[in-house]
Motif scaffolding. Structure first.
Motif, PDB file in Angstrom:
ATOM      1  N   ARG A  11       0.830  -1.207   0.000  1.00 25.60           N
ATOM      2  CA  ARG A  11       0.000   0.000   0.000  1.00 25.60           C
ATOM      3  C   ARG A  11       0.864   1.255   0.000  1.00 25.60           C
ATOM      4  O   ARG A  11       0.540   2.253  -0.655  1.00 25.60           O
ATOM      5  CB  ARG A  11      -0.927  -0.013   1.233  1.00 25.60           C
ATOM      6  N   ASN A  33      -5.336  -7.194  -2.869  1.00 27.14           N
ATOM      7  CA  ASN A  33      -6.569  -6.537  -2.429  1.00 27.14           C
ATOM      8  C   ASN A  33      -6.627  -6.368  -0.905  1.00 27.14           C
ATOM      9  O   ASN A  33      -7.703  -6.135  -0.349  1.00 27.14           O
ATOM     10  CB  ASN A  33      -7.790  -7.318  -2.916  1.00 27.14           C
ATOM     11  N   SER A  34      -5.494  -6.476  -0.250  1.00 32.67           N
ATOM     12  CA  SER A  34      -5.474  -6.292   1.204  1.00 32.67           C
ATOM     13  C   SER A  34      -5.808  -4.850   1.553  1.00 32.67           C
ATOM     14  O   SER A  34      -5.501  -3.923   0.802  1.00 32.67           O
ATOM     15  CB  SER A  34      -4.100  -6.665   1.764  1.00 32.67           C
ATOM     16  N   THR A  35      -6.464  -4.659   2.681  1.00 33.42           N
ATOM     17  CA  THR A  35      -6.877  -3.315   3.097  1.00 33.42           C
ATOM     18  C   THR A  35      -6.353  -3.006   4.489  1.00 33.42           C
ATOM     19  O   THR A  35      -6.101  -3.909   5.289  1.00 33.42           O
ATOM     20  CB  THR A  35      -8.415  -3.180   3.106  1.00 33.42           C
ATOM     21  N   ASN A  36      -6.219  -1.723   4.752  1.00 34.09           N
ATOM     22  CA  ASN A  36      -5.795  -1.273   6.075  1.00 34.09           C
ATOM     23  C   ASN A  36      -6.918  -1.499   7.080  1.00 34.09           C
ATOM     24  O   ASN A  36      -8.084  -1.240   6.785  1.00 34.09           O
ATOM     25  CB  ASN A  36      -5.419   0.217   6.029  1.00 34.09           C
ATOM     26  N   GLY A  40      -9.519   0.978   5.759  1.00 35.10           N
ATOM     27  CA  GLY A  40     -10.018   0.098   4.710  1.00 35.10           C
ATOM     28  C   GLY A  40      -9.484   0.392   3.323  1.00 35.10           C
ATOM     29  O   GLY A  40     -10.021  -0.103   2.335  1.00 35.10           O
ATOM     30  N   TRP A  41      -8.413   1.189   3.218  1.00 33.27           N
ATOM     31  CA  TRP A  41      -7.860   1.534   1.899  1.00 33.27           C
ATOM     32  C   TRP A  41      -7.004   0.392   1.376  1.00 33.27           C
ATOM     33  O   TRP A  41      -6.191  -0.186   2.101  1.00 33.27           O
ATOM     34  CB  TRP A  41      -7.032   2.811   1.994  1.00 33.27           C
ATOM     35  N   SER A  42      -7.169   0.108   0.075  1.00 34.17           N
ATOM     36  CA  SER A  42      -6.384  -0.914  -0.620  1.00 34.17           C
ATOM     37  C   SER A  42      -5.264  -0.238  -1.402  1.00 34.17           C
ATOM     38  O   SER A  42      -5.241   0.995  -1.532  1.00 34.17           O
ATOM     39  CB  SER A  42      -7.280  -1.705  -1.574  1.00 34.17           C
ATOM     40  N   HIS A  45      -6.737   1.977  -4.051  1.00 35.50           N
ATOM     41  CA  HIS A  45      -7.240   3.253  -3.526  1.00 35.50           C
ATOM     42  C   HIS A  45      -6.127   4.304  -3.531  1.00 35.50           C
ATOM     43  O   HIS A  45      -6.313   5.428  -3.996  1.00 35.50           O
ATOM     44  CB  HIS A  45      -7.773   3.074  -2.099  1.00 35.50           C
ATOM     45  N   ASN A  70     -13.630   1.083   0.872  1.00 35.18           N
ATOM     46  CA  ASN A  70     -12.910   1.348   2.121  1.00 35.18           C
ATOM     47  C   ASN A  70     -13.900   1.456   3.274  1.00 35.18           C
ATOM     48  O   ASN A  70     -15.077   1.128   3.138  1.00 35.18           O
ATOM     49  CB  ASN A  70     -12.054   2.613   1.993  1.00 35.18           C
TER      50      ASN A  70
END
Length: 282
Positions: A11, A33-36, A40-42, A45, A70
């Motif tokens: 990211r 496609n992992s998100t924070n 929730g940002w990928s 994003h 997100n």
């Protein structure tokens, strides 16, 4: 490095547009496609938000989801206005007709988006320099906010600081009257008077028939005395002041105020009587 660290690194690389690092991490098997966990940002994003076209192309060709959302429910297309990025995402911009009302458009005023910092150099006045002409100098800097100080004898709680005026509270000291409440006096915040002018202003504000010549000193409660013009400039909002009268300005019999313009005060008999009473009392 563990999987979570690699995902965060992907990211970060997408946000910075580091194409080589993105390719390297994708080849190592990092979840594209992992998100924070917080926002929730990928990676997509971040690449779209920063407008890194090459990074967007690599992420999309490697299987990044275009409709991933997100924490606010925003897709990568929702966080960018770059037409080239939107084109890569397959989003067609709908032209806005200026002739039609757009009351549903969301916007944020500039003063909220970029608020002025309260203690910026532009707002803060250098109080270390001695003003050449105190008559044209403002009162020393005070934050123009609502003050909520603990209630004390001299500082009531919840006082509002006015942006244009500084408010002082004044009364006479040692006057034997039932009603000797404080009177509020408004002064222009941009033009601080000198000590002599302040004395005259406070005498007129009390409207008790006293002149500046009858004032021996101005006490800044609880236990300070204003002696210079700089002391006046350091006054703060709702500061309590007391005007201390000259000894001969009080009637020795009842403690009432003796007006300088009164005939009784200027007659020889009155002065003789006051002198003798003073000797008897003191």
């Amino acid at each position: 490095m563990d999987a979570a660290t690699n995902e965060e690194a992907l990211r970060e690389a997408a946000a910075n547009g580091n194409v080589d690092e993105i390719s390297k991490l994708i080849e190592s098997g990092v979840d594209i496609n992992s998100t924070n966990k917080m926002n929730g940002w990928s990676p997509l994003h971040w690449a779209c938000k920063r407008g890194h076209l090459k990074a967007v192309e690599i992420l999309l060709s490697s299987g990044a989801e275009k409709i991933i959302v997100n924490a606010k429910g925003e897709t990568p297309a929702d966080v960018t206005k770059n037409p080239e990025v939107l084109e890569l995402l397959g989003v067609v911009e709908v032209p806005v007709n200026d002739s039609e009302p757009t009351s549903d458009l969301k916007f944020k005023p500039n003063y909220l988006s970029h608020p002025e910092f309260m203690y910026s150099k532009a707002n803060h006045r250098d109080t270390t320099k001695i003003p050449e002409n105190p008559l044209t100098q403002p009162f020393h800097y005070q934050p123009q906010t609502v003050t909520c100080t603990p209630p004390t004898q001299w500082a009531p709680a919840g006082l509002v600081v006015h942006p244009q005026f500084i408010v002082l509270c004044v009364r006479l000291a040692h006057v034997s009257k039932m009603n000797n409440d404080f009177v509020e006096v408004e002064l222009d915040r941009q033009y601080a008077p000198n000590l002599a002018q302040l004395t005259d202003i406070l005498c007129k504000a009390l409207d008790m028939g006293i002149d500046a010549d009858q004032i021996r000193a101005i006490r800044k409660l609880p236990h300070y005395t204003l002696k210079t013009d700089r002391d006046v400039q350091r006054l703060t909002d709702y500061q309590a002041l007391e005007l201390i009268l000259q000894p001969d300005s009080l009637n020795p019999f009842d403690g009432s105020i003796v007006s300088l313009s009164s005939e009784a005060n200027t007659s020889p008999d009155s002065r003789y009587l006051k002198d003798h009473v003073s000797k008897l009392v003191y």
